[in-house]
Motif scaffolding. Structure first.
Motif, PDB file in Angstrom:
ATOM      1  N   SER A   1       0.820  -1.203   0.000  1.00  0.00           N
ATOM      2  CA  SER A   1       0.000   0.000   0.000  1.00  0.00           C
ATOM      3  C   SER A   1       0.852   1.252   0.000  1.00  0.00           C
ATOM      4  O   SER A   1       1.999   1.247   0.467  1.00  0.00           O
ATOM      5  N   ASP A   2       0.282   2.334  -0.523  1.00  0.00           N
ATOM      6  CA  ASP A   2       0.863   3.664  -0.377  1.00  0.00           C
ATOM      7  C   ASP A   2       0.050   4.489   0.611  1.00  0.00           C
ATOM      8  O   ASP A   2       0.145   5.718   0.632  1.00  0.00           O
ATOM      9  N   GLY A   3      -0.751   3.811   1.429  1.00  0.00           N
ATOM     10  CA  GLY A   3      -1.516   4.477   2.474  1.00  0.00           C
ATOM     11  C   GLY A   3      -2.922   4.825   2.026  1.00  0.00           C
ATOM     12  O   GLY A   3      -3.304   4.631   0.869  1.00  0.00           O
ATOM     13  N   ARG A   4      -3.685   5.339   2.958  1.00  0.00           N
ATOM     14  CA  ARG A   4      -5.046   5.766   2.641  1.00  0.00           C
ATOM     15  C   ARG A   4      -5.143   7.284   2.750  1.00  0.00           C
ATOM     16  O   ARG A   4      -4.322   7.921   3.410  1.00  0.00           O
ATOM     17  N   PRO A   5      -6.139   7.873   2.103  1.00  0.00           N
ATOM     18  CA  PRO A   5      -6.194   9.335   2.023  1.00  0.00           C
ATOM     19  C   PRO A   5      -6.382   9.992   3.386  1.00  0.00           C
ATOM     20  O   PRO A   5      -7.020   9.435   4.284  1.00  0.00           O
ATOM     21  N   VAL A   6      -5.827  11.189   3.509  1.00  0.00           N
ATOM     22  CA  VAL A   6      -6.152  12.014   4.677  1.00  0.00           C
ATOM     23  C   VAL A   6      -7.611  12.445   4.550  1.00  0.00           C
ATOM     24  O   VAL A   6      -8.203  12.378   3.467  1.00  0.00           O
ATOM     25  N   ASP A   7      -8.193  12.899   5.653  1.00  0.00           N
ATOM     26  CA  ASP A   7      -9.643  13.128   5.694  1.00  0.00           C
ATOM     27  C   ASP A   7     -10.114  14.193   4.714  1.00  0.00           C
ATOM     28  O   ASP A   7     -11.284  14.203   4.319  1.00  0.00           O
ATOM     29  N   TRP A   8      -9.241  15.128   4.343  1.00  0.00           N
ATOM     30  CA  TRP A   8      -9.655  16.248   3.499  1.00  0.00           C
ATOM     31  C   TRP A   8      -9.261  16.055   2.032  1.00  0.00           C
ATOM     32  O   TRP A   8      -9.311  16.981   1.255  1.00  0.00           O
ATOM     33  N   MET A   9      -8.882  14.818   1.676  1.00  0.00           N
ATOM     34  CA  MET A   9      -8.594  14.498   0.277  1.00  0.00           C
ATOM     35  C   MET A   9      -9.376  13.257  -0.137  1.00  0.00           C
ATOM     36  O   MET A   9      -9.582  12.338   0.657  1.00  0.00           O
ATOM     37  N   GLU A  10      -9.813  13.247  -1.394  1.00  0.00           N
ATOM     38  CA  GLU A  10     -10.506  12.101  -1.962  1.00  0.00           C
ATOM     39  C   GLU A  10      -9.696  11.545  -3.123  1.00  0.00           C
ATOM     40  O   GLU A  10      -9.001  12.286  -3.824  1.00  0.00           O
ATOM     41  N   VAL A  11      -9.801  10.240  -3.315  1.00  0.00           N
ATOM     42  CA  VAL A  11      -9.156   9.606  -4.459  1.00  0.00           C
ATOM     43  C   VAL A  11     -10.189   8.746  -5.178  1.00  0.00           C
ATOM     44  O   VAL A  11     -11.152   8.268  -4.578  1.00  0.00           O
ATOM     45  N   ARG A  12      -9.986   8.580  -6.480  1.00  0.00           N
ATOM     46  CA  ARG A  12     -10.817   7.652  -7.237  1.00  0.00           C
ATOM     47  C   ARG A  12      -9.991   7.087  -8.377  1.00  0.00           C
ATOM     48  O   ARG A  12      -8.986   7.675  -8.811  1.00  0.00           O
ATOM     49  N   LEU A  13     -10.410   5.922  -8.869  1.00  0.00           N
ATOM     50  CA  LEU A  13      -9.753   5.263  -9.982  1.00  0.00           C
ATOM     51  C   LEU A  13     -10.714   5.222 -11.162  1.00  0.00           C
ATOM     52  O   LEU A  13     -11.874   4.825 -11.005  1.00  0.00           O
ATOM     53  N   VAL A  14     -10.236   5.656 -12.320  1.00  0.00           N
ATOM     54  CA  VAL A  14     -11.087   5.709 -13.505  1.00  0.00           C
ATOM     55  C   VAL A  14     -10.418   4.957 -14.647  1.00  0.00           C
ATOM     56  O   VAL A  14      -9.199   4.735 -14.657  1.00  0.00           O
ATOM     57  N   GLY A  15     -11.238   4.581 -15.624  1.00  0.00           N
ATOM     58  CA  GLY A  15     -10.723   3.913 -16.806  1.00  0.00           C
ATOM     59  C   GLY A  15     -10.322   4.913 -17.874  1.00  0.00           C
ATOM     60  O   GLY A  15     -10.368   6.134 -17.677  1.00  0.00           O
ATOM     61  N   ASP A  16      -9.953   4.394 -19.046  1.00  0.00           N
ATOM     62  CA  ASP A  16      -9.549   5.268 -20.147  1.00  0.00           C
ATOM     63  C   ASP A  16     -10.671   6.196 -20.582  1.00  0.00           C
ATOM     64  O   ASP A  16     -10.414   7.271 -21.153  1.00  0.00           O
ATOM     65  N   ASP A  17     -11.917   5.809 -20.299  1.00  0.00           N
ATOM     66  CA  ASP A  17     -13.067   6.640 -20.676  1.00  0.00           C
ATOM     67  C   ASP A  17     -13.398   7.703 -19.636  1.00  0.00           C
ATOM     68  O   ASP A  17     -14.350   8.469 -19.799  1.00  0.00           O
ATOM     69  N   GLY A  18     -12.612   7.752 -18.542  1.00  0.00           N
ATOM     70  CA  GLY A  18     -12.847   8.742 -17.499  1.00  0.00           C
ATOM     71  C   GLY A  18     -13.899   8.353 -16.491  1.00  0.00           C
ATOM     72  O   GLY A  18     -14.160   9.113 -15.545  1.00  0.00           O
ATOM     73  N   ARG A  19     -14.503   7.179 -16.637  1.00  0.00           N
ATOM     74  CA  ARG A  19     -15.532   6.737 -15.699  1.00  0.00           C
ATOM     75  C   ARG A  19     -14.903   5.866 -14.612  1.00  0.00           C
ATOM     76  O   ARG A  19     -13.950   5.135 -14.869  1.00  0.00           O
TER      77      ARG A  19
END
Length: 551
Positions: free
Chosen positions: A366-384
């Motif tokens: 792992s590279d850790g989990r987000p701090v409370d005031w940041m969000e992360v998401r994973l998307v495909g080549d289509d941006g979804r």
């Protein structure tokens, strides 16, 4: 030019309402600690490469006084709120004094790396419109003061060159005389104090391609970034912190200067990295927290293993580069600590981080989990967004995010998708509400339709005992489109291609991920932060592939 808020929108107002941003600046932190703990050690300035002599020790009262004198000195040079002050220094006490001195009067600091070449230096000084440049006379065979002096007639905005050291070019000013011995007191000057949403920093990234980008940060975006280190680790005024990350990059700024100041702790600066020297400092000053990139952490571990010191370290944090899979176990074996991972960028500081209580091998998976005031998401080549549990392109948003790029709004806008910042990284979920970086979008090698993640393959090949360093890149191929090339700096007897292919298969890599060809080199081209310039390697391989005489 102005240092006033460049972007105040509904999202920024929400950050204030949620307490992710504040109504104070780092200068308020300095004032508070100087008032509440004046005798606490604030900064240790240790030099062994740029100069010799005893360590410079600044209490919070000393630092407060030096910062105010520096602010008055800058004002005497004509620097006003919103003016740019370029900083090309190493990790030294003058760095903290200069940065906070600029902050005190609302000037904008423009940090960049000491090893930046003349062409990029001129680009940065011109692009930023720096009125004052502060650098050192010489280090590591470099003479940055002389380089800037030689281009001053081509930089109409640059009024003053200030130099730390003895060899001051004609027409330049000495740091101590120009900035620490003003003829007026700061309180006697009619200067407007900056606000927390004002621009404080334009940091020029080293970049792996193209010209450096100037990343704009306010006091508040930097506050959120520094808090992303202080809060998860529970750092306080009892902590003594250090990092060998150079102050020309965000790691040096955040974990060597701003996080200690925010926590009210002690910052230990060393002007260059040497594993034995840093361990001696850890012993002498009781360092409790260190952020050390994988590129030098190995030396730190081996030096402690060979010549143990009694140290008080309670957290070792690493990031900026991929962490070799075997490194966390070595940290635990030698220091008795888990290695905590951290991931972020110049644009957003530490977005994800490991926490106390995480498994000892957290940095492997792992590279850790987000701090409370940041969000992360994973998307495909289509941006979804990709289905849950699947890897994808990493996008982030939140209070850490920069305000944009200097004089390049179009480039920054191109990096945003519905308010999410496209990092250029590929990641997968780690199963613990965090992420694991598996490569760069542009690092993918397209081998006959199979997308090979270079970083993942490198992590396996690096385990070979005869591989000191490795970069996995694509090479043009008339049939496959690209071949997978392992560019290796050998350690001792070079490995063979069959050795590496067998290692890849044994590790269970996807069929087709193993290298097609082995390229042995003496060194890999790198940025000042130690990141491999893969584009340089790929361009060299492409030129060779296009030239029959070079085959």
């Amino acid at each position: 030019m102005t240092g006033r808020p460049e972007v105040i929108n509904a999202e920024h107002r929400r950050y204030h309402e949620l307490g992710w941003w504040r109504r104070e600046t780092f200068l308020d932190d300095l004032d508070r600690w100087a008032r509440e703990a004046p005798d606490r050690l604030a900064v240790v300035g240790h030099c062994w490469e740029t100069s010799r002599g005893p360590d410079r020790l600044l209490t919070y009262a000393d630092l407060h006084d030096a910062v105010n004198r520096c602010a008055a000195g800058l004002a005497e040079l004509g620097v006003r709120r919103g003016d740019r002050v370029a900083m090309q220094l190493v990790n030294q006490w003058q760095t903290t004094v200069l940065a906070l001195g600029c902050g005190r009067i609302g000037a904008v600091v423009v940090p960049y790396f000491i090893a930046t070449g003349a062409s990029d230096t001129e680009w940065i000084l011109r692009r930023s419109g720096a009125r004052v440049a502060v650098t050192i006379d010489g280090v590591r065979g470099l003479e940055p003061a002389a380089v800037i002096a030689g281009m001053r007639d081509r930089l109409p905005d640059l009024r003053h060159l200030v130099v730390v050291g003895e060899n001051v070019p004609e027409g330049a000013l000495r740091f101590d005389e120009a900035l620490l011995a003003p003829s007026v007191r700061l309180d006697d000057l009619d200067l407007e104090r900056p606000g927390p949403d004002d621009l404080f920093q334009i940091m020029y990234t080293s970049g792996t391609t193209g010209r450096p980008k100037g990343v704009r940060h306010s006091f508040n975006t930097l506050y959120a970034m520094a808090r992303g280190y202080v809060d998860p680790l529970g750092l306080t005024g009892e902590d003594v912190m250090t990092t060998p990350c150079v102050v020309g990059g965000q790691g040096g700024w955040l974990y060597g200067m701003l996080a200690p100041l925010l926590a009210g702790g002690t910052a230990v600066w060393a002007d260059a990295f040497d594993a034995a020297d840093l361990l001696d400092l850890a012993h002498d000053y009781g360092i409790t927290v260190a952020y050390i990139t994988p590129s030098v952490l190995g030396d730190f571990i081996e030096e402690q293993d060979a010549n143990p010191r009694k140290v008080r370290l309670r957290y070792l944090v690493s990031g900026s580069l991929p962490i070799p899979p075997a490194m966390p176990a070595r940290v635990h074996e030698v220091f008795g600590l888990p290695l905590l991972p951290l991931w972020g960028m110049t644009e957003n500081g530490g977005v994800t981080i490991g926490r106390p209580g995480d498994p000892d091998d957290i940095a492997v998976h792992s590279d850790g989990r987000p701090v409370d005031w940041m969000e992360v998401r994973l998307v495909g080549d289509d941006g979804r967004p990709v289905p849950e549990g699947q890897p994808g392109r990493l996008e982030v948003r939140g209070a850490n995010m920069c305000l944009g790029y200097q004089d390049d709004d179009a480039l920054f806008a191109a990096s945003l998708h519905d308010g999410w910042f496209a990092t250029g990284d590929l990641a997968r979920p780690d199963g613990r509400a965090g992420i694991k970086i598996v490569g760069r979008v542009k690092d993918m090698v397209n081998r006959g339709g199979v997308h090979v993640p270079g970083v993942a393959v490198e992590g396996v090949l690096r385990e070979h005992p005869n591989v000191a360093e490795v970069a996995v890149v694509g090479e043009p191929d008339p049939v496959l489109g690209e071949r997978v090339v392992a560019v290796v700096v050998p350690a001792g007897e070079p490995p063979t291609l069959d050795d590496l292919r067998d290692l890849a298969r044994t590790a269970g890599l996807t069929r087709g991920f193993e290298p097609d060809r082995l390229e042995l080199v003496e060194e890999l081209p790198k940025t000042p932060t130690g990141k491999v310039r893969k584009r340089d390697i790929e361009e060299a391989l492409a030129r060779r592939a296009a030239d029959p005489a070079a085959r």
